[in-house]
Design a protein around this motif. Structure first.
Motif, mmCIF file in Angstrom:
data_model
loop_
_atom_site.group_PDB
_atom_site.id
_atom_site.type_symbol
_atom_site.label_atom_id
_atom_site.label_comp_id
_atom_site.label_asym_id
_atom_site.label_seq_id
_atom_site.Cartn_x
_atom_site.Cartn_y
_atom_site.Cartn_z
ATOM 1 N N ILE A 51 0.870 -1.245 -0.052
ATOM 2 C CA ILE A 51 -0.081 -0.003 -0.118
ATOM 3 C C ILE A 51 0.908 1.294 0.046
ATOM 4 O O ILE A 51 0.672 2.028 -0.781
ATOM 5 N N LEU A 54 2.280 1.973 -3.464
ATOM 6 C CA LEU A 54 1.421 2.485 -4.422
ATOM 7 C C LEU A 54 1.075 4.014 -3.982
ATOM 8 O O LEU A 54 0.966 4.972 -4.908
ATOM 9 N N GLN A 60 -0.044 5.458 -9.593
ATOM 10 C CA GLN A 60 -0.767 4.407 -9.148
ATOM 11 C C GLN A 60 -1.861 4.884 -8.265
ATOM 12 O O GLN A 60 -1.920 5.727 -7.767
ATOM 13 N N LEU A 62 -5.167 3.246 -5.548
ATOM 14 C CA LEU A 62 -5.478 2.019 -4.857
ATOM 15 C C LEU A 62 -6.639 2.347 -4.299
ATOM 16 O O LEU A 62 -6.749 3.308 -3.374
ATOM 17 N N ALA A 76 -6.642 -1.734 -8.099
ATOM 18 C CA ALA A 76 -5.478 -1.183 -8.191
ATOM 19 C C ALA A 76 -5.356 -0.750 -9.652
ATOM 20 O O ALA A 76 -5.673 -1.321 -10.728
ATOM 21 N N ASP A 78 -2.753 1.432 -12.540
ATOM 22 C CA ASP A 78 -1.437 2.048 -13.064
ATOM 23 C C ASP A 78 -1.668 2.804 -14.423
ATOM 24 O O ASP A 78 -2.219 2.061 -15.538
ATOM 25 N N SER A 94 -5.384 -4.930 -10.161
ATOM 26 C CA SER A 94 -6.013 -5.681 -9.412
ATOM 27 C C SER A 94 -7.291 -5.431 -9.311
ATOM 28 O O SER A 94 -7.645 -4.184 -9.039
#
Length: 160
Positions: A51, A54, A60, A62, A76, A78, A94
């Motif tokens: 975490i 990120l 990024q 999350l 998640a 990118d 993710s």
């Protein structure tokens, strides 16, 4: 935060809308459980480090889904410049919905959030990969407007 308990014997009822928010360090325990459900087990400490990594990277994102104080999903993202297109692209790295909350619409909510964030940062497309054995996930992505477009090759370079 802990994952929500959802007795399997109760009839499935769509939950009221979960809140989506950026993840924070205190979410590590629930993130570790969710990653384990996806097949990537890790400790709370490992999840906390992931975490933190990120959160330190502006490319990024999350996002977690919280319902009645419990985390029930995560997303998640990118964002990167993609040379072949000459524009930014966004990859979902993710997308996990807690087993007790699958088929409640949370996956679609997280996908819409991914698409909203991708557009907001100027991405011209959004992509994701899914393991070959995840047939239900593939059907979900296709029903959500995603299509197969390439074959992915992976070569492991060491630990992790």
């Amino acid at each position: 935060m802990r994952l929500a308990a959802h007795p399997k014997s109760e009839p499935r009822r769509p939950p009221s809308r979960p809140a989506l928010r950026d993840a924070r360090a205190g979410d590590a325990s629930a993130v570790a459980i969710l990653l384990g459900q996806l097949g990537y087990p890790c400790s709370r400490g490992d999840a906390a480090r992931r975490i933190s990594t990120l959160l330190e990277d502006p490319t990024q994102s999350l996002v977690v889904a919280e319902f009645h104080g419990d985390l029930c999903g995560l997303l998640a993202l990118d964002t990167m410049y993609y040379l072949p297109l000459g524009a930014p692209t966004c990859r979902i790295t993710s997308l996990i919905v807690d087993e007790a909350h699958r088929r409640d619409g949370l996956g679609r909510l997280l996908l819409r959030e991914a698409e909203r964030r991708a557009r907001a940062c100027g991405a011209v497309r959004i992509e994701l990969t899914s393991a070959a054995h995840r047939h239900a996930a593939h059907a979900f992505y296709k029903a959500s407007g995603y299509e197969e477009s390439s074959l992915r090759f992976v070569k492991r370079l060491g630990e992790s």
